[in-house]
Design a protein around this motif. Structure first.
Motif, PDB file in Angstrom:
ATOM      1  N   ILE A 218      35.871  58.198  69.860  1.00  0.00           N
ATOM      2  CA  ILE A 218      34.551  57.674  69.473  1.00  0.00           C
ATOM      3  C   ILE A 218      34.656  56.223  69.053  1.00  0.00           C
ATOM      4  O   ILE A 218      33.787  55.398  69.354  1.00  0.00           O
ATOM      5  N   ALA A 219      35.736  55.884  68.341  1.00  0.00           N
ATOM      6  CA  ALA A 219      35.919  54.506  67.898  1.00  0.00           C
ATOM      7  C   ALA A 219      36.039  53.561  69.086  1.00  0.00           C
ATOM      8  O   ALA A 219      35.470  52.466  69.086  1.00  0.00           O
ATOM      9  N   ARG A 220      36.781  53.992  70.106  1.00  0.00           N
ATOM     10  CA  ARG A 220      36.915  53.133  71.289  1.00  0.00           C
ATOM     11  C   ARG A 220      35.573  52.947  71.981  1.00  0.00           C
ATOM     12  O   ARG A 220      35.213  51.831  72.389  1.00  0.00           O
ATOM     13  N   GLU A 221      34.824  54.047  72.118  1.00  0.00           N
ATOM     14  CA  GLU A 221      33.521  53.927  72.764  1.00  0.00           C
ATOM     15  C   GLU A 221      32.572  53.072  71.931  1.00  0.00           C
ATOM     16  O   GLU A 221      31.801  52.258  72.469  1.00  0.00           O
ATOM     17  N   LEU A 222      32.612  53.255  70.610  1.00  0.00           N
ATOM     18  CA  LEU A 222      31.759  52.451  69.732  1.00  0.00           C
ATOM     19  C   LEU A 222      32.085  50.975  69.865  1.00  0.00           C
ATOM     20  O   LEU A 222      31.187  50.129  69.965  1.00  0.00           O
ATOM     21  N   HIS A 223      33.375  50.694  69.903  1.00  0.00           N
ATOM     22  CA  HIS A 223      33.771  49.294  70.026  1.00  0.00           C
ATOM     23  C   HIS A 223      33.354  48.725  71.375  1.00  0.00           C
ATOM     24  O   HIS A 223      32.835  47.607  71.466  1.00  0.00           O
ATOM     25  N   ASP A 224      33.551  49.493  72.444  1.00  0.00           N
ATOM     26  CA  ASP A 224      33.237  48.993  73.783  1.00  0.00           C
ATOM     27  C   ASP A 224      31.747  48.727  73.955  1.00  0.00           C
ATOM     28  O   ASP A 224      31.358  47.757  74.607  1.00  0.00           O
ATOM     29  N   VAL A 225      30.911  49.602  73.352  1.00  0.00           N
ATOM     30  CA  VAL A 225      29.465  49.478  73.545  1.00  0.00           C
ATOM     31  C   VAL A 225      28.852  48.499  72.550  1.00  0.00           C
ATOM     32  O   VAL A 225      28.260  47.474  72.927  1.00  0.00           O
ATOM     33  N   VAL A 226      29.019  48.789  71.258  1.00  0.00           N
ATOM     34  CA  VAL A 226      28.347  47.988  70.237  1.00  0.00           C
ATOM     35  C   VAL A 226      28.915  46.581  70.181  1.00  0.00           C
ATOM     36  O   VAL A 226      28.169  45.596  70.164  1.00  0.00           O
ATOM     37  N   ALA A 227      30.248  46.457  70.140  1.00  0.00           N
ATOM     38  CA  ALA A 227      30.843  45.134  70.017  1.00  0.00           C
ATOM     39  C   ALA A 227      30.481  44.259  71.205  1.00  0.00           C
ATOM     40  O   ALA A 227      30.237  43.057  71.056  1.00  0.00           O
ATOM     41  N   HIS A 228      30.444  44.841  72.397  1.00  0.00           N
ATOM     42  CA  HIS A 228      30.073  44.041  73.569  1.00  0.00           C
ATOM     43  C   HIS A 228      28.660  43.477  73.431  1.00  0.00           C
ATOM     44  O   HIS A 228      28.437  42.269  73.620  1.00  0.00           O
ATOM     45  N   HIS A 229      27.718  44.335  73.088  1.00  0.00           N
ATOM     46  CA  HIS A 229      26.328  43.870  73.003  1.00  0.00           C
ATOM     47  C   HIS A 229      26.125  42.904  71.840  1.00  0.00           C
ATOM     48  O   HIS A 229      25.369  41.926  71.964  1.00  0.00           O
ATOM     49  N   MET A 230      26.798  43.150  70.712  1.00  0.00           N
ATOM     50  CA  MET A 230      26.677  42.217  69.598  1.00  0.00           C
ATOM     51  C   MET A 230      27.278  40.861  69.958  1.00  0.00           C
ATOM     52  O   MET A 230      26.778  39.810  69.543  1.00  0.00           O
ATOM     53  N   SER A 231      28.354  40.869  70.727  1.00  0.00           N
ATOM     54  CA  SER A 231      28.931  39.599  71.172  1.00  0.00           C
ATOM     55  C   SER A 231      27.968  38.846  72.072  1.00  0.00           C
ATOM     56  O   SER A 231      27.828  37.615  71.972  1.00  0.00           O
ATOM     57  N   VAL A 232      27.290  39.585  72.955  1.00  0.00           N
ATOM     58  CA  VAL A 232      26.298  38.939  73.830  1.00  0.00           C
ATOM     59  C   VAL A 232      25.173  38.327  73.011  1.00  0.00           C
ATOM     60  O   VAL A 232      24.743  37.190  73.256  1.00  0.00           O
ATOM     61  N   ILE A 233      24.700  39.088  71.985  1.00  0.00           N
ATOM     62  CA  ILE A 233      23.622  38.556  71.137  1.00  0.00           C
ATOM     63  C   ILE A 233      24.078  37.289  70.431  1.00  0.00           C
ATOM     64  O   ILE A 233      23.351  36.283  70.374  1.00  0.00           O
ATOM     65  N   ALA A 234      25.291  37.309  69.874  1.00  0.00           N
ATOM     66  CA  ALA A 234      25.790  36.143  69.155  1.00  0.00           C
ATOM     67  C   ALA A 234      25.926  34.940  70.087  1.00  0.00           C
ATOM     68  O   ALA A 234      25.554  33.810  69.734  1.00  0.00           O
ATOM     69  N   MET A 235      26.458  35.181  71.298  1.00  0.00           N
ATOM     70  CA  MET A 235      26.637  34.055  72.229  1.00  0.00           C
ATOM     71  C   MET A 235      25.300  33.505  72.706  1.00  0.00           C
ATOM     72  O   MET A 235      25.128  32.282  72.826  1.00  0.00           O
ATOM     73  N   GLN A 236      24.338  34.402  72.977  1.00  0.00           N
ATOM     74  CA  GLN A 236      23.027  33.925  73.419  1.00  0.00           C
ATOM     75  C   GLN A 236      22.315  33.144  72.323  1.00  0.00           C
ATOM     76  O   GLN A 236      21.660  32.116  72.585  1.00  0.00           O
ATOM     77  N   ALA A 237      22.436  33.637  71.067  1.00  0.00           N
ATOM     78  CA  ALA A 237      21.817  32.903  69.963  1.00  0.00           C
ATOM     79  C   ALA A 237      22.487  31.553  69.760  1.00  0.00           C
ATOM     80  O   ALA A 237      21.830  30.562  69.396  1.00  0.00           O
ATOM     81  N   GLU A 238      23.787  31.475  69.999  1.00  0.00           N
ATOM     82  CA  GLU A 238      24.514  30.210  69.868  1.00  0.00           C
ATOM     83  C   GLU A 238      24.122  29.241  70.985  1.00  0.00           C
ATOM     84  O   GLU A 238      24.012  28.025  70.758  1.00  0.00           O
ATOM     85  N   ALA A 239      23.900  29.773  72.178  1.00  0.00           N
ATOM     86  CA  ALA A 239      23.617  28.908  73.330  1.00  0.00           C
ATOM     87  C   ALA A 239      22.158  28.505  73.440  1.00  0.00           C
ATOM     88  O   ALA A 239      21.834  27.532  74.147  1.00  0.00           O
ATOM     89  N   ALA A 240      21.246  29.215  72.769  1.00  0.00           N
ATOM     90  CA  ALA A 240      19.812  28.940  72.923  1.00  0.00           C
ATOM     91  C   ALA A 240      19.440  27.492  72.599  1.00  0.00           C
ATOM     92  O   ALA A 240      18.701  26.860  73.371  1.00  0.00           O
ATOM     93  N   PRO A 241      19.918  26.909  71.474  1.00  0.00           N
ATOM     94  CA  PRO A 241      19.525  25.513  71.189  1.00  0.00           C
ATOM     95  C   PRO A 241      19.998  24.540  72.263  1.00  0.00           C
ATOM     96  O   PRO A 241      19.359  23.493  72.470  1.00  0.00           O
ATOM     97  N   TYR A 242      21.080  24.867  72.969  1.00  0.00           N
ATOM     98  CA  TYR A 242      21.568  23.952  74.013  1.00  0.00           C
ATOM     99  C   TYR A 242      20.798  24.130  75.311  1.00  0.00           C
ATOM    100  O   TYR A 242      20.641  23.188  76.092  1.00  0.00           O
ATOM    101  N   LYS A 243      20.321  25.348  75.532  1.00  0.00           N
ATOM    102  CA  LYS A 243      19.538  25.598  76.741  1.00  0.00           C
ATOM    103  C   LYS A 243      18.116  25.054  76.623  1.00  0.00           C
ATOM    104  O   LYS A 243      17.478  24.723  77.627  1.00  0.00           O
ATOM    105  N   ILE A 244      17.609  25.007  75.389  1.00  0.00           N
ATOM    106  CA  ILE A 244      16.222  24.554  75.164  1.00  0.00           C
ATOM    107  C   ILE A 244      16.290  23.365  74.210  1.00  0.00           C
ATOM    108  O   ILE A 244      16.218  23.538  72.976  1.00  0.00           O
ATOM    109  N   PRO A 245      16.456  22.167  74.718  1.00  0.00           N
ATOM    110  CA  PRO A 245      16.621  21.003  73.822  1.00  0.00           C
ATOM    111  C   PRO A 245      15.436  20.778  72.912  1.00  0.00           C
ATOM    112  O   PRO A 245      15.580  20.315  71.784  1.00  0.00           O
ATOM    113  N   GLU A 246      14.201  21.056  73.404  1.00  0.00           N
ATOM    114  CA  GLU A 246      13.006  20.792  72.610  1.00  0.00           C
ATOM    115  C   GLU A 246      12.673  21.954  71.672  1.00  0.00           C
ATOM    116  O   GLU A 246      11.536  22.048  71.170  1.00  0.00           O
ATOM    117  N   LEU A 247      13.639  22.780  71.394  1.00  0.00           N
ATOM    118  CA  LEU A 247      13.402  23.939  70.537  1.00  0.00           C
ATOM    119  C   LEU A 247      12.989  23.490  69.137  1.00  0.00           C
ATOM    120  O   LEU A 247      13.647  22.634  68.537  1.00  0.00           O
TER     121      LEU A 247
END
Length: 417
Positions: A218-247
């Motif tokens: 269960i721990a492996r599955e939890l890590h594979d699913v949750v950690a992956h999606h949380m990493s995507v959220i963190a990276m997208q939130a980090e990249a948003a100001p660079y993608k939208i300069p007039e933000l």
């Protein structure tokens, strides 16, 4: 039951200890159950022992009166002492032997060496059965002591009072063989019980291992699913100001809050997964958060748009890990609820160290609906109540008069780690 694995002192010390255990009743002298537990086997054996005890007693009394010419007033108590203890020999074998041996020794002095043997044959038969139960139920050292006392304290005086020495040797050999046979039976029973106990322990270990393996999966599955999606959220939130300069600045701050929250959630997910994966030597062993991170919680809540004021009342003291973590989680969940259901409200967080309890209160002035009762893994008001109940504390959560929401938790102090 006898215990063949118990270490015993050597030589004379062992014999003296066995004699002492045989003669002196101890406070820790156990009452053993040497009969089968099933009624279908137990009751017939009890009936047989009762019939033997009554028959041997009646025979000892009758033979003493009719053949040995012993006074009836002495024959009755002596016969009862010699054979009646067989009634409780299966429960208290040492006590039964003490009564029977005392009856046999007294008979030696009453008879004054008259006749070939001072005792009725039924008394000897009763003694043999009692010695068998002693061999089964007593420790081996005590069994040796019983044999020594029987030979030296009962048979030798009878020989000195006129019983033939060769017959005394036969009786001593019978007593020794009976005790040895009983000890062997008791040792086998102890070995079977120990084997059964170890098999049961092995089954529990296998079940525990299966649980650990399932937790790791269960721990492996939890890590594979949750950690992956949380990493995507963190990276997208980090990249948003660079993608939208007039933000706008407000949106930029929102993305920063999302990024920081995602990173924190990812860190805690990895920590929990590390605890679940107990067989992974590389699992993270960082301590769980506590009230020392209260300022971080307040700062994160302010970045999410809340106006948060915090206060610590009283002298801070070391807290039990469970109390510290629960207090932190209650504040965290309360601030999260305030940001979700009453954005922009003013929130006051107070941690009060009183004499007996730690009181944590979080209040806000925002208008909102009742937060949903989460039935998931430790979140929401249900999770707060579970944490507080586990610590024998109390929780009061509900709307305030006018507007706003209040959460007050009282947690008893535990021993600090």
């Amino acid at each position: 039951m006898n215990d063949p694995d118990r270490p015993a002192p050597p030589g004379r010390t062992r014999l003296a200890a066995g004699v002492r255990a045989a003669l002196v009743p101890g406070r820790d002298e156990p009452a053993v159950t040497l009969l089968p537990a099933h009624p279908a086997l137990r009751l017939p054996i009890l009936l047989i022992l009762t019939m033997l005890a009554l028959g041997f007693t009646a025979g000892a009394i009758a033979i003493s009166i009719t053949q040995y010419r012993v006074n009836a007033q002495l024959a009755w108590p002596l016969g009862a002492l010699q054979a009646m203890p067989l009634l409780f020999a299966a429960r208290w074998p040492l006590a039964a032997w003490r009564f029977a041996a005392a009856g046999l020794l007294l008979t030696v002095f009453v008879r004054h060496g008259e006749g070939f043997m001072p005792w009725p044959v039924t008394a000897i038969l009763a003694l043999i059965v009692i010695l068998f139960f002693v061999g089964i139920g007593a420790a081996r050292q005590t069994t040796v002591g019983v044999g020594a006392v029987t030979i030296a304290g009962v048979l030798v005086p009878a020989v000195l009072f006129g019983m033939p020495g060769w017959f005394g040797m036969i009786l001593a050999a019978i007593a020794a063989v009976t005790l040895t046979f009983g000890d062997a039976v008791g040792g086998r029973h102890s070995a079977v019980e120990e084997l059964r106990r170890r098999e049961e322990q092995h089954r529990r270990d296998l079940a525990r291992q299966a649980v650990l393996e399932e937790r790791a999966r269960i721990a492996r599955e939890l890590h594979d699913v949750v950690a992956h999606h949380m990493s995507v959220i963190a990276m997208q939130a980090e990249a948003a100001p660079y993608k939208i300069p007039e933000l706008p600045d407000a949106a930029r701050q929102t993305f920063e809050v999302v990024r920081d929250a995602a990173r924190e959630a990812l860190t805690e997910t990895r920590r929990v997964v590390g605890l679940l994966r107990a067989d992974d030597e590389g699992a993270e062993r960082a301590p769980q958060p506590g009230l020392e991170r209260l300022d971080d919680l307040v700062g994160a809540a302010r970045r999410s748009g809340l106006a948060v004021a915090s206060a610590v009342v009283g002298m801070p003291r070391p807290l039990h890990a469970g109390v510290d973590l629960s207090a932190y989680r209650i504040v965290q969940e309360s601030l999260s609820n305030a940001a979700r259901y009453a954005p922009g409200s003013r929130v006051h967080v107070e941690v009060r160290y009183s004499a007996d309890t730690l009181t944590v209160s979080v209040t806000d002035d925002g208008a909102r609906s009742t937060p949903e009762e989460s039935h998931g893994g430790g979140h929401g008001l249900v999770g707060m109540r579970e944490r507080v109940a586990m610590l024998d504390g109390s929780l009061d959560a509900g709307p305030r008069e006018g507007a706003g929401w209040s959460v007050v938790a009282e947690l008893p102090y535990g021993d600090p780690d």
